[in-house]
Enzyme design. Structure first.
Site, PDB file in Angstrom:
ATOM      1  N   SER A 145      60.451  21.469  36.233  1.00 50.34           N
ATOM      2  CA  SER A 145      60.902  20.898  34.979  1.00 50.34           C
ATOM      3  C   SER A 145      62.433  20.889  34.909  1.00 50.34           C
ATOM      4  CB  SER A 145      60.283  21.700  33.835  1.00 50.34           C
ATOM      5  OG  SER A 145      60.372  21.014  32.627  1.00 50.34           O
ATOM      6  N   ARG A 214      58.385  23.980  18.776  1.00 46.41           N
ATOM      7  CA  ARG A 214      57.621  24.547  19.881  1.00 46.41           C
ATOM      8  C   ARG A 214      56.200  23.976  19.937  1.00 46.41           C
ATOM      9  NH1 ARG A 214      58.434  26.183  24.868  1.00 46.41           N
ATOM     10  NH2 ARG A 214      57.144  27.935  25.505  1.00 46.41           N
ATOM     11  N   ASP A 309      50.456  15.347  34.700  1.00 45.90           N
ATOM     12  CA  ASP A 309      51.726  15.593  34.002  1.00 45.90           C
ATOM     13  C   ASP A 309      52.239  14.276  33.429  1.00 45.90           C
ATOM     14  OD1 ASP A 309      54.276  16.221  33.161  1.00 45.90           O
ATOM     15  OD2 ASP A 309      54.856  17.256  35.005  1.00 45.90           O
ATOM     16  N   HIS A 342      51.930  19.152  32.356  1.00 46.37           N
ATOM     17  CA  HIS A 342      53.229  19.631  32.835  1.00 46.37           C
ATOM     18  C   HIS A 342      53.197  21.132  33.145  1.00 46.37           C
ATOM     19  CE1 HIS A 342      57.464  19.539  33.541  1.00 46.37           C
ATOM     20  NE2 HIS A 342      57.754  20.318  32.524  1.00 46.37           N
ATOM     21  N   ASP A 343      52.369  21.867  32.425  1.00 46.91           N
ATOM     22  CA  ASP A 343      52.236  23.311  32.668  1.00 46.91           C
ATOM     23  C   ASP A 343      51.756  23.649  34.082  1.00 46.91           C
ATOM     24  OD1 ASP A 343      53.110  24.638  30.442  1.00 46.91           O
ATOM     25  OD2 ASP A 343      51.183  24.522  29.383  1.00 46.91           O
TER      26      ASP A 343
END
Lengths: 371, 209
Positions: A145, A214, A309, A342-343
């Site tokens: 990232s 968040r 992602d 994305h994690d």
């Protein structure tokens, strides 16, 4: 592996904006041993809200590092073989100088007096740390990232100081969509009256705004599949809808929990500054010519992206790979299969470990390191 | 194997990694060369060349799992399609571009060959020979799309989309004005010294433009 955070202070750091920070603190951790030739050092670059505690168990907090599944004895970044370094980024709030640090001129936190920073500024400070540690050339820089952006910046700004780079789930410039999500997060913070123009230290702070920022972030880090698997439409501790605006769904509960938890560990102004640095990131400096920007890199590259992602989609990594191939650079690329969005770079360690391990080992061999 | 084939067998070719075409290719490639392997699978040939001939080894492979295995071996492989993957490379980026047992699977073989000779000084192409006598007999007597040891698939599941013989390939090389630098025809682990198009199971050509 018990780890301790270390600290170093530099007199000054010149920034892309023209401003200068004086002095600058950096916190970092190291794992493994630097060899006699100083040729086995790997710099790990953390993502947006990460910190210097990448691996092992912190002596202070008892918590494992954010990439402990990838860094350690026998792991992808094998600390029995390599000397691994991770520092908190400039602008952060985990020890390295950022908006919550004390401004020596006023004796109060910088808050919005803190200069706007860039990814290149972060990397410049990391280079000072590497100088301080007496390392001429890193075996590798690696990160996911925002860590991938820093890795790429390293290869462009300090081509002779990085033998290999591993940008994972990254991009060469922030897209409109990526900027858009960051802007919503920033607006959530700045719209919270408790943000108070950034001057909230010692007070309450924009807890609601930061939590919402968040929550948005978390949505972008997951995928449709992973959310369906993890939550589906399951209700939270109830059989029927409540017909009110309390929590009905598991996914709501999860996001609120993540949001609240984040407020306790992250500074809202750091959120603003770091997202801005990401949005400014464009390795071509606006020219749009990626091949020209990567022309003078001297590193080997391993790029990794993940199928699900959608925040940093594979095409962004592929554009980097194609530009590198166009300049006949040494580049390996694979798109790993994952449902985690994305994690994935934090959780899909199995296949990631295999490719990273092989790539590092062959780089180390080429440099004449131990077989 | 009928006696006729045995009669035409030339010198014995050892195998490399279980394949005689790999052995031939490994002997054609000079040490420290820049090598690109198209459809490199899990990178075993490239890894061998890097280890034993000190070449600068790169590969393109479409299959995700194979790409991962290749990178895990330390070979710089790009996950992508040969048909598209070649265009990004600059002219003469490589000394050798290898296409081993894949030409018949590409959608645009002529375009691939031209691209190979653009990005490489030499192209090494190995392909199964559709002119082999067993293929001819299978077709003649069964009246069906031939299924042999070399072409084992049913027509509806074969990865092969273009069928070519040694003769076909040579005609194309002539037509394009390319030069054959080496031609090695193999039956099992033996080289064929004549009636190539009838007895070769696999042909390995090194060509240049």
């Amino acid at each position: 592996m018990i780890t301790e955070t270390q600290h170093v202070q530099f007199d000054s750091l010149g920034l892309d904006s023209g401003a200068t920070l004086e002095p600058v603190d950096v916190v970092y951790e190291t794992y493994g041993e630097l060899n006699a030739e100083r040729s086995n050092a790997i710099l790990i670059l953390h993502a947006f809200t990460g910190d210097a505690h990448a691996a092992g168990v912190s002596r202070k907090t008892g918590k494992p590092g954010w990439w402990d599944n990838m860094i350690g004895p026998g792991k992808a970044f094998d600390t029995e073989k390599y000397f691994v370094i991770c520092s908190n980024v400039l602008g952060g709030c985990m020890g390295t100088t950022g908006p919550s640090s004390t401004n020596p001129k006023t004796g109060k936190p910088y808050a919005m007096e803190f200069p706007v920073i860039t990814i290149a500024d972060m990397v410049r400070l990391q280079r000072m740390l590497i100088d301080h540690l007496g390392i001429d050339r890193l075996l590798a820089v690696a990160g996911g990232s925002m860590g991938a952006m820093q890795a790429l910046q390293w290869t462009v700004d300090y081509p002779d100081r990085v033998a290999a780079a591993i940008p994972i789930a990254g991009t060469w410039r922030h897209s409109a969509q990526q900027i858009a999500f960051n802007e919503v997060g920033r607006q959530a913070i700045m719209a919270d009256p408790d943000w108070n123009g950034g001057d909230y230290y010692g007070g309450k702070g924009p807890a609601r705004g930061l939590a919402i920022a968040r929550m948005i972030g978390h949505i972008t880090y997951m995928s449709d599949e992973s959310m369906r698997e993890k939550f589906g439409r399951r209700l939270r501790e109830k059989e029927k809808f409540g017909f009110d605006f309390e929590i009905d769904f598991e996914v709501e509960s999860y996001l609120r929990y993540r949001g609240t938890q984040f407020v306790g560990r992250f500074d809202a102004n750091s959120y603003l500054y770091i997202t801005k640095a990401m949005d400014y990131f464009d390795i071509t400096n606006g020219s749009g010519s990626l091949a020209a920007a990567l022309e003078h890199t001297q590193s080997r590259f391993l790029l990794i992206s993940f199928t699900s992602d959608w925040l940093y989609p594979s095409y962004q990594s592929q554009e980097i790979v194609n530009a590198l191939r166009g300049r006949n650079k040494d580049v390996a690329y694979c798109e790993l299969s994952s449902n985690y969005g994305h994690d994935a770079f934090l959780v899909e360690v199995g296949e990631q470990t295999e490719v990273v391990r092989g790539f590092l080992a062959s780089t180390y061999r080429m440099l004449g390191g131990n077989k | 194997m009928p006696l006729a084939a045995e009669l035409y067998r030339g010198p014995f070719v050892r195998q490399l990694l279980g394949r005689s075409d790999y052995r031939i290719i490994s002997e054609l490639i000079e040490p420290r060369a820049r090598v690109l392997d198209l459809g490199c699978g899990d990178g075993e040939l490239l890894a061998w060349l890097a280890e034993n001939k000190n070449v600068d080894a790169r590969g393109i492979e479409i299959d995700r799992t194979k790409v991962q295995r290749a990178i895990a071996r330390g070979v710089s492989v790009y996950q992508g399609d040969i048909d598209q993957g070649l265009t990004d490379y600059p002219d003469r980026a490589f000394d050798y571009v290898i296409l081993s047992q894949t030409l018949q699977e590409t959608r645009r073989p002529l375009w691939v060959l031209r691209e190979m000779l653009r990005v490489g000084r030499r192209a090494i192409v190995a392909f199964p020979n559709f002119g082999h006598w067993q293929v001819r007999l299978a077709h003649l007597f069964s009246g069906r799309a031939p299924k042999t040891k070399l072409f084992p698939h049913n027509w509806y599941e074969s990865p092969n989309v273009h069928f070519l013989t040694v003769k076909d390939f040579e005609e194309l090389v002539d037509q394009e004005g390319w030069k054959v630098e080496r031609r090695i025809c193999l039956a099992g682990s033996h080289t064929i010294s004549f009636l190539h198009n009838l007895f070769a199971e696999v042909a390995v050509f090194m060509i240049s433009s």
